[in-house]
Design a protein around this motif. Structure first.
Motif, PDB file in Angstrom:
ATOM      1  N   LYS A  79     -12.659  -5.499  13.647  1.00  0.00           N
ATOM      2  CA  LYS A  79     -12.555  -5.583  12.190  1.00  0.00           C
ATOM      3  C   LYS A  79     -12.214  -4.237  11.577  1.00  0.00           C
ATOM      4  O   LYS A  79     -11.508  -4.165  10.584  1.00  0.00           O
ATOM      5  CB  LYS A  79     -13.858  -6.104  11.578  1.00  0.00           C
ATOM      6  N   LYS A  80     -12.715  -3.176  12.185  1.00  0.00           N
ATOM      7  CA  LYS A  80     -12.438  -1.835  11.684  1.00  0.00           C
ATOM      8  C   LYS A  80     -11.058  -1.346  12.121  1.00  0.00           C
ATOM      9  O   LYS A  80     -10.615  -0.299  11.667  1.00  0.00           O
ATOM     10  CB  LYS A  80     -13.489  -0.855  12.177  1.00  0.00           C
ATOM     11  N   GLY A  81     -10.415  -2.059  13.006  1.00  0.00           N
ATOM     12  CA  GLY A  81      -9.104  -1.630  13.488  1.00  0.00           C
ATOM     13  C   GLY A  81      -9.187  -0.669  14.661  1.00  0.00           C
ATOM     14  O   GLY A  81      -8.215   0.001  14.978  1.00  0.00           O
ATOM     15  N   GLU A  82     -10.332  -0.609  15.307  1.00  0.00           N
ATOM     16  CA  GLU A  82     -10.544   0.278  16.452  1.00  0.00           C
ATOM     17  C   GLU A  82     -10.362  -0.521  17.739  1.00  0.00           C
ATOM     18  O   GLU A  82     -11.324  -0.856  18.436  1.00  0.00           O
ATOM     19  CB  GLU A  82     -11.936   0.898  16.382  1.00  0.00           C
ATOM     20  N   GLU A 113      -3.161  -5.660  20.699  1.00  0.00           N
ATOM     21  CA  GLU A 113      -3.061  -4.655  19.642  1.00  0.00           C
ATOM     22  C   GLU A 113      -2.790  -3.269  20.226  1.00  0.00           C
ATOM     23  O   GLU A 113      -2.114  -2.456  19.605  1.00  0.00           O
ATOM     24  CB  GLU A 113      -4.345  -4.645  18.823  1.00  0.00           C
ATOM     25  N   THR A 157      -3.886 -12.465  15.418  1.00  0.00           N
ATOM     26  CA  THR A 157      -4.231 -11.567  14.314  1.00  0.00           C
ATOM     27  C   THR A 157      -5.484 -12.011  13.577  1.00  0.00           C
ATOM     28  O   THR A 157      -5.930 -11.328  12.679  1.00  0.00           O
ATOM     29  CB  THR A 157      -3.076 -11.481  13.312  1.00  0.00           C
TER      30      THR A 157
END
Length: 159
Positions: A79-82, A113, A157
């Motif tokens: 969720k944080k994009g990590e 990703e 996504t």
């Protein structure tokens, strides 16, 4: 053109309608600009708080392992994009609890990703092997994750 209360009464048969001649607000009013970062900050703060809570739970003794805590932490990192951190944590989560079908899906998301398409394909193959070996009763969400993998180019996504 000004739309008056008299016109509202004539056209719609209602009286006492308050009609404003002011222009509609622009899309990017200062209030809207303030709300957007606040919502994003809250979202990130929730993910940070979740990661901290899961990290604390990993320090606790558990007879059943920490697969669920690692899974939750991996989802929060996603969720944080990590994606890098998510990939490592989710890989451990799937090792701890091999029947967690959503864990495989989230692991494949993280790998994709990161551009690690070979790893994503390995995860998909492992998912199908595990899904086929699960007994019927614990697989109530099995159909959902099978559909998610079948439509992976579209569903990858979804967080």
């Amino acid at each position: 053109a000004v739309f008056s209360a008299t016109m509202a009464t004539i056209l719609f048969g209602v009286s006492g309608v308050a009609v404003s001649s002011a222009k509609p607000p622009e899309k990017n009013t200062p209030l809207n600009q303030l709300r957007q970062p606040t919502a994003m900050q809250r979202y990130m703060e929730q993910a940070d708080a979740a990661i901290e809570a899961y990290q604390r739970s990993l320090g606790a003794k558990s007879d059943f392992g920490h697969g669920d805590a690692r899974f939750g932490m991996g989802k929060a990192h996603l969720k944080k994009g990590e994606a890098g951190k998510a990939f490592d944590v989710l890989r451990q989560a799937v090792e701890d609890n091999q029947s967690n079908l959503e864990g495989y899906f989230r692991l494949a998301q993280a790998a994709t990703e990161l551009g690690r398409l070979e790893d994503a394909e390995k995860v998909k193959r492992e998912f199908w092997r595990v899904a086929a070996s699960l007994p019927r009763f614990p697989g109530r969400h099995r159909l959902r994750w099978r559909a998610a993998f079948l439509l992976f180019p579209l569903t990858r996504t979804i967080v």
